[in-house]
Write a protein that holds these residues in place. Structure first.
Motif, PDB file in Angstrom:
ATOM      1  N   TRP A  40       0.788  -1.221   0.000  1.00  0.00           N
ATOM      2  CA  TRP A  40       0.000   0.000   0.000  1.00  0.00           C
ATOM      3  C   TRP A  40       0.824   1.276   0.000  1.00  0.00           C
ATOM      4  N   ALA A  41       2.051   1.239   0.498  1.00  0.00           N
ATOM      5  CA  ALA A  41       2.862   2.455   0.610  1.00  0.00           C
ATOM      6  C   ALA A  41       3.044   3.203  -0.710  1.00  0.00           C
ATOM      7  N   PRO A  42       3.206   2.518  -1.838  1.00  0.00           N
ATOM      8  CA  PRO A  42       3.366   3.284  -3.089  1.00  0.00           C
ATOM      9  C   PRO A  42       2.173   4.185  -3.429  1.00  0.00           C
ATOM     10  N   LEU A  43       1.027   3.902  -2.841  1.00  0.00           N
ATOM     11  CA  LEU A  43      -0.161   4.711  -3.120  1.00  0.00           C
ATOM     12  C   LEU A  43      -0.292   5.925  -2.198  1.00  0.00           C
ATOM     13  N   LEU A  44       0.638   6.066  -1.254  1.00  0.00           N
ATOM     14  CA  LEU A  44       0.556   7.155  -0.277  1.00  0.00           C
ATOM     15  C   LEU A  44       1.232   8.419  -0.772  1.00  0.00           C
TER      16      LEU A  44
END
Length: 117
Positions: A40-44
């Motif tokens: 999920w971090a790449p979407l932050l």
């Protein structure tokens, strides 16, 4: 257990209590948290279409491991928008750093503890 190198971003006492002291379960939960964070971090980042889903998912996993500041940062982003994403990333980084230090300490401890016979 000595808690050197921990910032307090994760309440490991909460997690240990929730897992009834079973450190194998604790390690499994923390590994799942790391996997979730990696997904999920790449979407932050502002402008990323899936950031609301990422923030919501990370909020739930953060609450599950006792990462209160991360959960609060995610909740703020859900409420106030993508301008809060840098705070979410910072809180996620702090939680991941604490998780790494905690798991490292568990590994060191296992080297010092003779196996049960």
């Amino acid at each position: 257990m000595a808690r050197r190198d921990l910032t307090g971003a994760v309440d490991f006492g909460y997690l240990e209590s929730y897992a009834a002291g079973d450190l194998d379960v604790v390690q499994e939960v923390l590994e799942l948290f790391r996997q979730q964070a990696a997904l999920w971090a790449p979407l932050l980042a502002p402008g990323q279409e899936g950031w609301p889903d990422a923030v919501h998912t990370i909020k739930g996993t953060a609450r599950g491991i006792g990462a209160g500041a991360l959960a609060q940062a995610c909740e703020a982003a859900e409420t106030h928008g993508e301008g809060c994403l840098p705070a979410v990333r910072d809180a996620l980084d702090a939680a991941l750093s604490d998780v790494a230090a905690y798991v490292h300490e568990l590994m060191l401890r296992s080297l010092k503890t003779p196996p049960a016979r």
